[in-house]
Design a protein around this motif. Structure first.
Motif, mmCIF file in Angstrom:
data_model
loop_
_atom_site.group_PDB
_atom_site.id
_atom_site.type_symbol
_atom_site.label_atom_id
_atom_site.label_comp_id
_atom_site.label_asym_id
_atom_site.label_seq_id
_atom_site.Cartn_x
_atom_site.Cartn_y
_atom_site.Cartn_z
ATOM 1 N N TYR A 73 0.706 -1.277 0.222
ATOM 2 C CA TYR A 73 0.072 -0.037 -0.009
ATOM 3 C C TYR A 73 0.772 1.166 0.038
ATOM 4 O O TYR A 73 0.398 2.232 -0.132
ATOM 5 C CB TYR A 73 -0.970 0.074 1.209
ATOM 6 N N LYS A 81 -7.443 0.450 -5.927
ATOM 7 C CA LYS A 81 -7.350 0.113 -4.637
ATOM 8 C C LYS A 81 -7.678 -1.453 -4.609
ATOM 9 O O LYS A 81 -7.177 -2.170 -4.175
ATOM 10 C CB LYS A 81 -8.481 0.562 -3.649
ATOM 11 N N ARG A 82 -8.480 -1.951 -5.628
ATOM 12 C CA ARG A 82 -8.981 -3.329 -5.792
ATOM 13 C C ARG A 82 -7.882 -4.102 -6.228
ATOM 14 O O ARG A 82 -7.448 -5.105 -5.836
ATOM 15 C CB ARG A 82 -9.963 -3.515 -6.892
ATOM 16 N N THR A 84 -4.356 -3.306 -5.636
ATOM 17 C CA THR A 84 -3.677 -3.084 -4.648
ATOM 18 C C THR A 84 -3.983 -4.219 -3.574
ATOM 19 O O THR A 84 -2.964 -5.053 -2.998
ATOM 20 C CB THR A 84 -3.682 -1.749 -4.010
ATOM 21 N N LYS A 85 -5.375 -4.474 -3.296
ATOM 22 C CA LYS A 85 -5.986 -5.323 -2.280
ATOM 23 C C LYS A 85 -5.666 -6.661 -2.618
ATOM 24 O O LYS A 85 -4.917 -7.390 -1.813
ATOM 25 C CB LYS A 85 -7.289 -5.087 -2.262
ATOM 26 N N HIS A 88 -1.892 -7.592 -2.154
ATOM 27 C CA HIS A 88 -1.633 -7.566 -0.773
ATOM 28 C C HIS A 88 -2.038 -9.006 -0.250
ATOM 29 O O HIS A 88 -1.312 -9.512 0.318
ATOM 30 C CB HIS A 88 -2.469 -6.382 -0.080
ATOM 31 N N ALA A 89 -3.169 -9.339 -0.911
ATOM 32 C CA ALA A 89 -3.552 -10.837 -0.266
ATOM 33 C C ALA A 89 -2.846 -11.947 -0.741
ATOM 34 O O ALA A 89 -2.566 -13.006 -0.232
ATOM 35 C CB ALA A 89 -5.097 -10.937 -0.694
ATOM 36 N N CYS A 141 -9.456 -11.283 3.926
ATOM 37 C CA CYS A 141 -9.980 -11.579 2.631
ATOM 38 C C CYS A 141 -11.478 -11.508 2.837
ATOM 39 O O CYS A 141 -12.398 -10.861 1.866
ATOM 40 C CB CYS A 141 -9.615 -12.966 2.352
ATOM 41 N N PHE A 144 -12.345 -7.372 3.460
ATOM 42 C CA PHE A 144 -11.797 -6.493 2.432
ATOM 43 C C PHE A 144 -11.771 -6.864 0.846
ATOM 44 O O PHE A 144 -12.058 -5.961 0.083
ATOM 45 C CB PHE A 144 -10.428 -5.920 2.798
ATOM 46 N N LEU A 145 -11.498 -8.031 0.569
ATOM 47 C CA LEU A 145 -11.422 -8.592 -0.536
ATOM 48 C C LEU A 145 -12.467 -8.894 -1.230
ATOM 49 O O LEU A 145 -12.864 -8.540 -2.551
ATOM 50 C CB LEU A 145 -10.415 -9.655 -0.819
ATOM 51 N N ARG A 154 -16.376 -3.143 7.980
ATOM 52 C CA ARG A 154 -15.046 -2.770 7.740
ATOM 53 C C ARG A 154 -14.259 -1.625 8.434
ATOM 54 O O ARG A 154 -13.142 -1.888 8.728
ATOM 55 C CB ARG A 154 -14.928 -2.530 6.252
ATOM 56 N N LYS A 158 -10.751 -2.752 10.457
ATOM 57 C CA LYS A 158 -9.506 -2.112 9.861
ATOM 58 C C LYS A 158 -8.590 -1.839 10.824
ATOM 59 O O LYS A 158 -7.470 -2.355 10.603
ATOM 60 C CB LYS A 158 -9.929 -0.782 9.105
#
Length: 253
Positions: A73, A81-82, A84-85, A88-89, A141, A144-145, A154, A158
């Motif tokens: 991030y 953002k999607r 990047t998420k 990240h996952a 997941c 957020f995913l 959320r 967070k």
């Protein structure tokens, strides 16, 4: 980005710190490989060398890849953002898989050699860290995913997700340090106090682990280096909140 807008740039100093973190990360991986290759005979599955897959996998998965997943991030500040998420996952999931291989290696090696499991402080801390890391990944997941979690849920979760993300990274490095010390005491207890080359190399690995953790932690805690929300993300966030909570975008929080 709007036509005519200046190109997006990273804050001053961020790129340098991220580069240092990657240099440290690659160096600690090389140092781990050098230790296992030069002094422990290398790595091989289903052989007396199977145990050596454990430290290699844990340093690669639970430290290097986990650290990079936390930096996503900060590095990809201007991407969707999607996406990047998802990255990240994905990095966290890959770290979990590699760590699982390392755990299987140590249990199979212990079984083959008749060594008892889960009696040391290192094993307790390491297994607790892995289990909590898996739980953190599953909850992340879920919240957020994948769609379904409400905006308020959320928002409530967070801060816990961020806190435990950094905490588990610290615990992972701590478990590695305990594992290095335990391995040295088992393998070279008679000569460790004489500053033998293996001991010095392994101690250097420990220092590199701490340095990597400090640099990543510094990047993560610099408030001005946090990823700013894009304009379209703010609009989508308000629309999502309106749909899930029944609130007006212009209403109070």
């Amino acid at each position: 980005a709007m036509d005519g807008a200046p190109p997006a740039t990273s804050p001053s100093g961020l790129s340098a710190y991220v580069a240092v973190s990657q240099l440290l990360g690659l160096t600690l991986l090389a140092t781990t490989g050098a230790w296992l290759g030069r002094y422990r005979g290398g790595v091989a599955w289903h052989s007396p060398l199977q145990f050596n897959a454990h430290p290699l996998c844990m340093v690669l998965g639970m430290v290097f890849l986990q650290g990079d997943a936390l930096l996503v991030y900060r590095v990809f500040r201007h991407e969707a953002k999607r996406s990047t998420k998802a990255l990240h996952a994905l990095l966290h999931g890959l770290a979990l898989l590699i760590a699982l291989v390392g755990i299987i290696a140590v249990f199979e090696s212990h079984k083959a050699k008749g060594i008892p499991d889960m009696y040391s402080l290192h094993s307790w801390c390491g297994m607790a860290t892995f289990v909590l890391y898996l739980l953190q990944w599953l909850l992340g997941c879920g919240f957020f995913l994948f769609p379904g979690a409400s905006f308020s849920l959320r928002g409530c979760y967070k801060p816990q997700h961020v806190f435990f993300g950094i905490t588990l990274f610290i615990l992972s490095i701590t478990s590695c340090l305990l594992g290095i010390t335990e391995m040295l005491l088992f393998k070279i207890s008679d000569s460790y106090s004489h500053f033998v080359p293996e001991g010095i190399l392994a101690n250097t690995l420990g220092v590199l682990l701490v340095a990597f953790g400090l640099v990543v932690g510094y990047v993560l805690t610099r408030e001005e280096w946090k990823r700013p929300p894009l304009a379209e993300e703010l609009a989508l966030s308000m629309d999502f909140k309106t749909l899930t909570e029944g609130e007006s975008p212009g209403g109070g929080s």
